[in-house]
Design a protein around this motif. Structure first.
Motif, short mmCIF file in Angstrom:
data_model
loop_
_atom_site.label_atom_id
_atom_site.label_comp_id
_atom_site.label_asym_id
_atom_site.label_seq_id
_atom_site.Cartn_x
_atom_site.Cartn_y
_atom_site.Cartn_z
N LEU A 1 -11.23 -0.04 20.62
CA LEU A 1 -11.72 0.55 19.37
C LEU A 1 -11.11 1.93 19.13
O LEU A 1 -10.76 2.26 17.98
N GLN A 2 -10.98 2.73 20.18
CA GLN A 2 -10.36 4.05 20.03
C GLN A 2 -8.91 3.91 19.59
O GLN A 2 -8.43 4.67 18.73
N ASP A 3 -8.19 2.94 20.17
CA ASP A 3 -6.80 2.70 19.77
C ASP A 3 -6.71 2.28 18.31
O ASP A 3 -5.85 2.75 17.56
N ARG A 4 -7.60 1.39 17.90
CA ARG A 4 -7.61 0.95 16.49
C ARG A 4 -7.90 2.11 15.56
O ARG A 4 -7.29 2.23 14.48
N LEU A 5 -8.86 2.97 15.95
CA LEU A 5 -9.19 4.13 15.14
C LEU A 5 -7.99 5.06 15.01
O LEU A 5 -7.68 5.55 13.91
N ALA A 6 -7.27 5.28 16.11
CA ALA A 6 -6.08 6.14 16.07
C ALA A 6 -5.02 5.54 15.17
O ALA A 6 -4.40 6.25 14.35
N ARG A 7 -4.78 4.23 15.27
CA ARG A 7 -3.79 3.58 14.39
C ARG A 7 -4.20 3.66 12.93
O ARG A 7 -3.37 3.89 12.05
N LEU A 8 -5.49 3.49 12.66
CA LEU A 8 -5.99 3.56 11.28
C LEU A 8 -5.82 4.97 10.72
O LEU A 8 -5.41 5.13 9.56
N ARG A 9 -6.09 5.96 11.52
CA ARG A 9 -5.91 7.35 11.06
C ARG A 9 -4.44 7.63 10.75
O ARG A 9 -4.11 8.29 9.76
N LYS A 10 -3.54 7.15 11.63
CA LYS A 10 -2.10 7.33 11.38
C LYS A 10 -1.69 6.64 10.09
O LYS A 10 -0.92 7.18 9.29
N PHE A 11 -2.24 5.43 9.88
CA PHE A 11 -1.89 4.69 8.68
C PHE A 11 -2.40 5.41 7.43
O PHE A 11 -1.69 5.51 6.43
N ARG A 12 -3.63 5.94 7.50
CA ARG A 12 -4.17 6.68 6.35
C ARG A 12 -3.33 7.93 6.07
O ARG A 12 -3.07 8.27 4.92
N GLU A 13 -2.91 8.62 7.11
CA GLU A 13 -2.06 9.80 6.94
C GLU A 13 -0.74 9.39 6.30
O GLU A 13 -0.23 10.07 5.39
N PHE A 14 -0.19 8.27 6.75
CA PHE A 14 1.05 7.77 6.17
C PHE A 14 0.84 7.43 4.69
O PHE A 14 1.68 7.76 3.85
N GLN A 15 -0.28 6.79 4.35
CA GLN A 15 -0.57 6.46 2.95
C GLN A 15 -0.63 7.73 2.10
O GLN A 15 -0.09 7.76 0.99
N ARG A 16 -1.31 8.76 2.60
CA ARG A 16 -1.39 10.02 1.84
C ARG A 16 -0.02 10.61 1.60
O ARG A 16 0.30 11.06 0.49
N LYS A 17 0.80 10.59 2.66
CA LYS A 17 2.14 11.17 2.56
C LYS A 17 2.96 10.42 1.51
O LYS A 17 3.61 11.03 0.66
N VAL A 18 2.90 9.09 1.57
CA VAL A 18 3.66 8.28 0.61
C VAL A 18 3.13 8.51 -0.80
O VAL A 18 3.90 8.66 -1.75
N LEU A 19 1.85 8.57 -0.98
CA LEU A 19 1.25 8.78 -2.29
C LEU A 19 1.63 10.14 -2.85
O LEU A 19 1.96 10.26 -4.04
N VAL A 20 1.64 11.16 -2.01
CA VAL A 20 2.03 12.50 -2.48
C VAL A 20 3.49 12.50 -2.88
O VAL A 20 3.86 13.07 -3.92
N GLU B 1 -2.81 16.68 -5.75
CA GLU B 1 -3.74 16.65 -6.88
C GLU B 1 -4.57 15.37 -6.88
O GLU B 1 -5.69 15.36 -7.34
N THR B 2 -3.98 14.30 -6.36
CA THR B 2 -4.71 13.04 -6.34
C THR B 2 -5.66 12.94 -5.16
O THR B 2 -6.46 12.04 -5.08
N LEU B 3 -5.54 13.90 -4.25
CA LEU B 3 -6.44 13.87 -3.11
C LEU B 3 -7.76 14.53 -3.49
O LEU B 3 -7.79 15.53 -4.19
N GLY B 4 -8.83 13.98 -2.98
CA GLY B 4 -10.15 14.52 -3.27
C GLY B 4 -10.43 15.77 -2.46
O GLY B 4 -9.59 16.26 -1.71
N ALA B 5 -11.63 16.29 -2.61
CA ALA B 5 -12.03 17.52 -1.93
C ALA B 5 -12.05 17.35 -0.42
O ALA B 5 -11.82 18.29 0.31
N HIS B 6 -12.30 16.14 0.06
CA HIS B 6 -12.39 15.89 1.50
C HIS B 6 -11.11 15.33 2.09
O HIS B 6 -11.11 14.85 3.21
N GLY B 7 -10.05 15.37 1.36
CA GLY B 7 -8.79 14.86 1.88
C GLY B 7 -8.68 13.36 1.74
O GLY B 7 -7.83 12.74 2.33
N GLN B 8 -9.56 12.75 0.95
CA GLN B 8 -9.50 11.32 0.74
C GLN B 8 -8.81 11.04 -0.58
O GLN B 8 -8.76 11.88 -1.47
#
Length: 146
Positions: A100-119, A127-134
């Motif tokens: 579960l910890q490994d999956r969580l780490a992979r998911l966080r990396k993927f979310r970071e990658f999504q943010r980077k690509v979206l930016v 500007e498209t990111l919310g107040a909490h970085g989502q």
């Protein structure tokens, strides 16, 4: 009454013994020699009975010892199985937690990658990111969210 002393090894009541005569004893097949042999045989039979009793006591003790050994062995096997169960249960739990910890780490990396690509695609600096970085939900031109 000398015959009473000679044939006293023959089991009978006192009253019966008083009624019997020497001929009666002879009829039973007991002579002076056989009386001595019977007395020796009685001693031997006492020894045999003692030996049998000792054999039974020894056999009983041996059986009890074997039962205690069986019980001890059974208890040892149960303790060993219990110990194995206790060590096996935490292993899967720790393996599952690590997974579960490994999956969580992979998911966080993927979310970071999504943010980077979206930016990079939007050309804005978050500007498209919310107040909490989502990621903010996509809005149409009329202001409705999808």
């Amino acid at each position: 009454m000398t015959h009473v002393k000679r044939f006293r090894e023959i089991p009978m009541s006192k009253s019966m013994r008083g009624l019997c005569k020497e001929e009666d004893y002879a009829f039973l097949g007991m002579s002076g020699e056989t009386t001595k042999e019977a007395a020796e045989g009685a001693g031997a039979s006492e020894g045999e009975r003692r030996d049998k009793r000792d054999g039974r006591v020894h056999g009983q003790q041996e059986w009890e010892r074997q039962q205690r050994e069986k019980l001890r062995g059974k208890e040892e096997r149960e303790e060993e199985k219990d110990l194995q169960r206790r060590t096996r249960v935490p292993e899967p739990a720790s393996v599952q937690e690590k997974t579960l910890q490994d999956r969580l780490a992979r998911l966080r990396k993927f979310r970071e990658f999504q943010r980077k690509v979206l930016v990079e695609e939007s050309g804005t600096d978050g500007e498209t990111l919310g107040a909490h970085g989502q990621l903010a939900p996509h809005q149409d031109a009329d202001g409705t969210r999808k």
